[in-house]
Scaffold this active site. Structure first.
Site, PDB file in Angstrom:
ATOM      1  N   HIS A  93      17.759  78.805 -31.539  1.00  0.00           N
ATOM      2  CA  HIS A  93      18.013  78.475 -30.133  1.00  0.00           C
ATOM      3  C   HIS A  93      18.008  79.691 -29.210  1.00  0.00           C
ATOM      4  O   HIS A  93      18.801  79.777 -28.270  1.00  0.00           O
ATOM      5  CB  HIS A  93      19.336  77.737 -30.000  1.00  0.00           C
ATOM      6  CG  HIS A  93      19.324  76.327 -30.519  1.00  0.00           C
ATOM      7  ND1 HIS A  93      18.164  75.614 -30.728  1.00  0.00           N
ATOM      8  CD2 HIS A  93      20.354  75.493 -30.878  1.00  0.00           C
ATOM      9  CE1 HIS A  93      18.481  74.408 -31.183  1.00  0.00           C
ATOM     10  NE2 HIS A  93      19.783  74.310 -31.291  1.00  0.00           N
ATOM     11  N   HIS A 168      20.651  70.369 -24.603  1.00  0.00           N
ATOM     12  CA  HIS A 168      21.497  70.197 -25.789  1.00  0.00           C
ATOM     13  C   HIS A 168      22.783  69.442 -25.446  1.00  0.00           C
ATOM     14  O   HIS A 168      23.875  69.827 -25.868  1.00  0.00           O
ATOM     15  CB  HIS A 168      21.821  71.566 -26.394  1.00  0.00           C
ATOM     16  CG  HIS A 168      22.150  71.537 -27.854  1.00  0.00           C
ATOM     17  ND1 HIS A 168      23.277  70.931 -28.364  1.00  0.00           N
ATOM     18  CD2 HIS A 168      21.498  72.057 -28.929  1.00  0.00           C
ATOM     19  CE1 HIS A 168      23.311  71.089 -29.676  1.00  0.00           C
ATOM     20  NE2 HIS A 168      22.241  71.759 -30.045  1.00  0.00           N
ATOM     21  N   GLU A 301      17.605  66.106 -28.921  1.00  0.00           N
ATOM     22  CA  GLU A 301      16.987  67.312 -28.390  1.00  0.00           C
ATOM     23  C   GLU A 301      15.462  67.231 -28.506  1.00  0.00           C
ATOM     24  O   GLU A 301      14.886  67.630 -29.517  1.00  0.00           O
ATOM     25  CB  GLU A 301      17.492  68.537 -29.147  1.00  0.00           C
ATOM     26  CG  GLU A 301      19.003  68.638 -29.267  1.00  0.00           C
ATOM     27  CD  GLU A 301      19.422  69.575 -30.382  1.00  0.00           C
ATOM     28  OE1 GLU A 301      18.918  70.718 -30.443  1.00  0.00           O
ATOM     29  OE2 GLU A 301      20.247  69.141 -31.214  1.00  0.00           O
TER      30      GLU A 301
END
Length: 336
Positions: A93, A168, A301
């Protein structure tokens, strides 16, 4: 100076609060079938808990690259990059220090054609977390009058670079401290990616028919959960390859809470959907005094799968210099 929090309403029962720290959604208030309005996303009060629990990514914009890069080594599209490892040896991420969820975004005016909302902007300098080029990113949140939330994520860079942005948000349509197992879920996908123990794709696909991962027909999440799932709660943390993805805005999933009657339909332009049932979420006090724990939310996501030599047939996340990256996510809210 702390982050800005901005509350926006569409005047038809839907209201959201956004934060410039991580360009994130911190609260979304939605009525149930009886008109009771509750917050249906997980968040915190104030900046400090977001900084303390940054690895949870609550409600944030993820970048420069959502997902995992094995060994932090990105090798594709003529690029050979060593990225900052922040999950064991892997890069997750966007990195450890200056990923998009950990930085302050500037606030710009909303775009009137998309409804009531906010545009956030961030300039990521060359070399940040190991990524090449100076990248200009925008995250736009807009509420329509017919109870849709549209998130438009765009970016351009002065060098060829990987880009893979997503949102997210942790969803719990019950609006309280309850497990997600009572929600119903539909995912328009026949396949997931097989992964190693550290969730790196191995290169093979797992057809979902006849397995606990099969959500092609809407069903209760708790009726079947995969064995050997996440810790400490054995739920979902899987990458679904969406059926018939062609770059247009297509429906990917439906999440429905039978008790409240609230539902959200997710539409995306991207080919994959990471589904995570908050397996490793610690017991914490969240926004407005509402507590939550492992298994008390579902993250949906949408994204591409980061380039891997094991997956040569999937779309690349490498974006040429000066070419715009664009990802549109649409959430349609209903009660029934």
């Amino acid at each position: 100076m702390g982050p800005d929090e901005i509350t926006v309403s569409n005047g038809h029962g839907l209201a959201m609060t956004l934060s410039s720290f991580g360009a994130r959604l911190v609260e979304l208030n939605l009525p149930d079938r009886n008109g009771l309005v509750e917050n249906v996303v997980l968040g915190f009060d104030g900046l400090a808990p977001y900084e303390q629990h940054a690895n949870l990514y609550l409600g944030s914009t993820i970048g420069r690259v959502a997902g995992r890069v094995a060994g932090g080594h990105f090798l594709s599209g003529g690029l050979d990059l060593q990225l900052d490892p922040n999950e064991g040896d892997n890069h997750l991420h966007g990195g450890r220090h200056r990923s998009f969820d950990r930085v302050e975004w500037s606030v710009a005016a909303s775009h009137p054609s998309l409804g009531a909302g906010v545009i956030f902007e961030y300039v990521s300098p060359h070399g940040e977390e190991g990524y090449p080029g100076t990248l200009h990113a925008r995250a736009e949140y807009a509420l329509s009058e017919d109870n849709e939330l549209r998130v438009v994520l765009t970016a351009t860079c002065d060098r060829t670079t990987p880009v893979n942005l997503t949102n997210h948000t942790y969803w719990n349509l019950a609006g309280g401290n309850v497990p997600i197992t009572g929600h119903q879920l539909m995912i328009q996908a026949h396949n997931t990616l097989a992964t190693s123990a550290d969730l790196i794709p191995t290169g093979s696909l797992v057809p979902v028919p006849g397995t606990a991962l099969d959500y092609r027909q809407q069903r209760r999440i708790g009726d079947a959960l995969p064995e050997g799932g996440g810790e400490p709660w054995p739920g979902l943390d899987h990458t679904y390859l969406l059926d018939d993805s062609d770059g247009s805005l297509r429906r990917a999933a439906i999440l429905y809470d039978p008790d409240s009657g609230r539902s959200v339909e997710l539409f995306t332009t991207e080919p994959a959907l990471q589904v995570y049932s908050a397996n490793r979420l610690p017991a914490l006090q969240g926004r407005n005094g509402v507590s939550f724990a492992a298994g008390h939310a579902l993250c949906l996501e949408p994204q591409k799968v980061p380039d891997s030599p094991a997956l040569p047939g999937l779309p690349s996340i490498v974006v040429p210099a000066a070419q715009e990256y664009r990802h549109v996510i649409c959430y349609k809210f209903r009660t029934r």
